[in-house]
Design an enzyme around this catalytic site. Sequence first.
Site, PDB file in Angstrom:
ATOM      1  CE  LYS A   1     -26.883  -4.465 -60.360  1.00 10.03           C
ATOM      2  NZ  LYS A   1     -25.439  -4.598 -60.085  1.00 10.03           N
ATOM      3  CG  ASN A   2     -25.671  -8.329 -59.289  1.00 12.33           C
ATOM      4  OD1 ASN A   2     -25.403  -7.381 -60.034  1.00 12.33           O
ATOM      5  ND2 ASN A   2     -25.874  -8.175 -58.003  1.00 12.33           N
TER       6      ASN A   2
ATOM      7  NE  ARG B   1     -16.565  -4.097 -58.344  1.00 16.42           N
ATOM      8  CZ  ARG B   1     -15.292  -3.952 -57.994  1.00 16.42           C
ATOM      9  NH1 ARG B   1     -14.686  -2.826 -58.221  1.00 16.42           N
ATOM     10  NH2 ARG B   1     -14.637  -4.946 -57.431  1.00 16.42           N
TER      11      ARG B   1
ATOM     12  CB  CYS C   1     -17.364   1.739 -56.287  1.00 14.94           C
ATOM     13  SG  CYS C   1     -18.043   0.521 -55.192  1.00 14.94           S
TER      14      CYS C   1
ATOM     15  N   PRO D   1     -11.098  -4.061 -53.873  1.00 11.73           N
ATOM     16  CG  PRO D   1      -9.591  -4.929 -52.333  1.00 11.73           C
ATOM     17  CD  PRO D   1     -10.882  -4.177 -52.436  1.00 11.73           C
ATOM     18  CB  ILE D   2      -9.836  -7.423 -58.384  1.00 13.37           C
ATOM     19  CG1 ILE D   2      -8.716  -6.684 -59.126  1.00 13.37           C
ATOM     20  CG2 ILE D   2     -11.168  -6.738 -58.632  1.00 13.37           C
ATOM     21  CD1 ILE D   2      -8.876  -6.772 -60.653  1.00 13.37           C
TER      22      ILE D   2
HETATM   23  C1  EPZ Z   1     -21.135  -8.956 -56.269  1.00  8.64           C
HETATM   24  O1  EPZ Z   1     -20.139  -7.996 -56.028  1.00  8.64           O
HETATM   25  C2  EPZ Z   1     -22.387  -8.187 -56.657  1.00  8.64           C
HETATM   26  N1  EPZ Z   1     -22.137  -7.426 -57.874  1.00  8.64           N
HETATM   27  C3  EPZ Z   1     -22.780  -7.249 -55.519  1.00  8.64           C
HETATM   28  O2  EPZ Z   1     -23.991  -6.581 -55.886  1.00  8.64           O
HETATM   29  C4  EPZ Z   1     -23.047  -8.093 -54.289  1.00  8.64           C
HETATM   30  O3  EPZ Z   1     -23.344  -7.242 -53.210  1.00  8.64           O
HETATM   31  C5  EPZ Z   1     -21.820  -8.950 -53.954  1.00  8.64           C
HETATM   32  O4  EPZ Z   1     -21.395  -9.711 -55.083  1.00  8.64           O
HETATM   33  C6  EPZ Z   1     -22.107  -9.934 -52.845  1.00  8.64           C
HETATM   34  O5  EPZ Z   1     -23.046 -10.877 -53.308  1.00  8.64           O
HETATM   35  C7  EPZ Z   1     -22.219  -8.071 -59.068  1.00  8.64           C
HETATM   36  O6  EPZ Z   1     -22.448  -9.275 -59.142  1.00  8.64           O
HETATM   37  C8  EPZ Z   1     -22.022  -7.235 -60.287  1.00  8.64           C
HETATM   38  P1  EPZ Z   1     -17.446  -9.818 -53.682  1.00  8.64           P
HETATM   39  P2  EPZ Z   1     -18.594  -8.481 -55.875  1.00  8.64           P
HETATM   40  O7  EPZ Z   1     -16.282  -9.980 -54.595  1.00  8.64           O
HETATM   41  O8  EPZ Z   1     -18.368  -9.718 -56.632  1.00  8.64           O
HETATM   42  C9  EPZ Z   1     -13.934  -7.892 -51.119  1.00  8.64           C
HETATM   43  C10 EPZ Z   1     -25.340  -4.706 -56.379  1.00  8.64           C
HETATM   44  O9  EPZ Z   1     -25.791  -3.751 -55.734  1.00  8.64           O
HETATM   45  N2  EPZ Z   1     -13.003  -8.383 -52.157  1.00  8.64           N
HETATM   46  O10 EPZ Z   1     -18.164 -11.028 -53.212  1.00  8.64           O
HETATM   47  O11 EPZ Z   1     -17.739  -7.293 -56.154  1.00  8.64           O
HETATM   48  C11 EPZ Z   1     -14.906  -6.852 -51.633  1.00  8.64           C
HETATM   49  O12 EPZ Z   1     -14.340  -5.564 -51.571  1.00  8.64           O
HETATM   50  C12 EPZ Z   1     -23.913  -5.169 -56.135  1.00  8.64           C
HETATM   51  O13 EPZ Z   1     -25.973  -5.343 -57.253  1.00  8.64           O
HETATM   52  C13 EPZ Z   1     -11.635  -8.191 -51.978  1.00  8.64           C
HETATM   53  O14 EPZ Z   1     -11.203  -7.588 -50.997  1.00  8.64           O
HETATM   54  O15 EPZ Z   1     -18.529  -8.834 -54.328  1.00  8.64           O
HETATM   55  C14 EPZ Z   1     -16.070  -6.998 -50.674  1.00  8.64           C
HETATM   56  O16 EPZ Z   1     -15.810  -6.253 -49.514  1.00  8.64           O
HETATM   57  C15 EPZ Z   1     -23.264  -4.402 -55.014  1.00  8.64           C
HETATM   58  N3  EPZ Z   1     -10.773  -8.683 -52.916  1.00  8.64           N
HETATM   59  C16 EPZ Z   1     -16.068  -8.499 -50.341  1.00  8.64           C
HETATM   60  O17 EPZ Z   1     -14.762  -8.981 -50.683  1.00  8.64           O
HETATM   61  C17 EPZ Z   1     -11.220  -9.369 -54.016  1.00  8.64           C
HETATM   62  O18 EPZ Z   1     -10.393  -9.798 -54.833  1.00  8.64           O
HETATM   63  C18 EPZ Z   1     -17.086  -9.311 -51.128  1.00  8.64           C
HETATM   64  O19 EPZ Z   1     -16.952  -8.923 -52.462  1.00  8.64           O
HETATM   65  C19 EPZ Z   1     -12.623  -9.544 -54.184  1.00  8.64           C
HETATM   66  C20 EPZ Z   1     -13.486  -9.063 -53.239  1.00  8.64           C
END
Ligand code: EPZ
Length: 441
Positions: free
Chosen positions: A23-24, A94, A118, A124-125
């Site tokens: 999926k990812n 998302r 969520c 956040p981004i």
């Molecule tokens: C991806 O999410 C995956 N989703 C997640 O899988 C996965 O758990 C995660 O990466 C870690 O590998 C998809 O690929 C669609 P991050 P992502 O940005 O990219 C914070 C599943 O169940 N953050 O690495 O959103 C964020 O809140 C899903 O398949 C900021 O604060 O994860 C998190 O706490 C769940 N600011 C942490 O960093 C930002 O600008 C890591 O998030 C970006 C992220």
Amino acid sequence: MENAFIIKGGNKLKGSIKLSGAKNAALKIIIAALMFKNKVTIKNVPRIKDVEELIHLLTTLGAEVDFHDRHTLEIDGKGLKSNKVDLLHASKIRVSFMLFAPLLHKFSTCYVPNPGGCRIGARPIDRIIDGMKSLGIRIEYDSDTGFYYAQVKSKIQGYYKYPKVTHTGTELLIMLSVLGDDKVILDNTALEPEIDDLIRFLNLAGARIKQLGKKITILPVKELKQKDAFEINSDRNEAVTYASIATASKGEIMLSPIQPEILKTFTAKMKQIGAEVENIGKSLIRFGYAGPLKASSVQTSPHPGFMTDWQPCWAILMTQAKGESVIHERVFENRFSYVTELRKLGADIDFVKIPVKNPAEYFFFNFSPDKKYHQAIRIRGPQDLHGGVLNVADLRAGATLATAALIADGESVINGASIIERGYENFVEKVRSLGGEIKKL
Ligand code: EPZ
């Protein structure tokens, strides 16, 4: 009560599962395909709700996206006619915020809703927005509408070092840079295998992306053209889920195709607790119950660490293991929605406080000193579980509750089956093929 699974637990689950496409990886590759000059064919796309939602969103923007056969998708971004992602669609999927990349390349400006928080935290981004600004993109946020307005102001070029790693954040800035104007260097990037798949997909179409550890260099190209159909790799999160289901139910399972390398942190932990793990050939792994499991603690971290997506499965295994274990979640700030549900089935789980010297460094989310966090749980086992009525909050927690119901004594109802189907293709059929008693209402 619809959108629920009824599960009768207690069977030893045994058999073989052919894993679906990841999926990812699929979601981002489908979005990146919109930037290609020609029609793009992607194979092994999982038929899951998240993919269906994304396809629906892309067609509303004018792209042509159709399944050529059960798992082969054809995408043509030439017809993109709107540079605005609507709120309703963005709320359902998302990753819609990643449309910044194709929309900016097509229109130079675009409107994208803030994906917002969520069930697994604020998410956040900010790191992504800062990265886009560093690469020459003008971006403003209108808090009244909840939309970002982005514009390619001058050239897309430059250097950005992520303050903390972000998986989709790494992928989005790669997509934005491949058709840029000059060299882009991204530093402290994430290392998940799905990012490798995206880079391979883009480089096979003429992109010039080089990854060296946590540094990615992108030299711009004029266009992206697919030569041959691209095949999505299988889903490692699905593999971990079914390995946990089989082992927790005292059964065994053959999973393929899966490269052992990308699961090595998980398989090492499985061996540590006494499960049987056997790599057969290059792309088949057998997991099996081989006697009482031993408790073992984990702390989550980005790849190549123990993935945050795997910790809910680990919790179930630890309810069946002898001793006390702790799960310390470092990546997301609210990933224990399943705990209250598992307690209904008799699991012995408590939230515990683990002192952390420098939480702002230790956690991968944006730590705020005045917020209350629940980042660790302690599990005591082995614990016999009994049936109950459970509610699913997020995708991986949902798979965990289904696993708990499959090993519990008696019948369980799981409300929110569609959340599980967001990320698991043919979940009912696959569980039944292992001897699980499950039906969907
Ligand atoms: C991806 O999410 C995956 N989703 C997640 O899988 C996965 O758990 C995660 O990466 C870690 O590998 C998809 O690929 C669609 P991050 P992502 O940005 O990219 C914070 C599943 O169940 N953050 O690495 O959103 C964020 O809140 C899903 O398949 C900021 O604060 O994860 C998190 O706490 C769940 N600011 C942490 O960093 C930002 O600008 C890591 O998030 C970006 C992220």
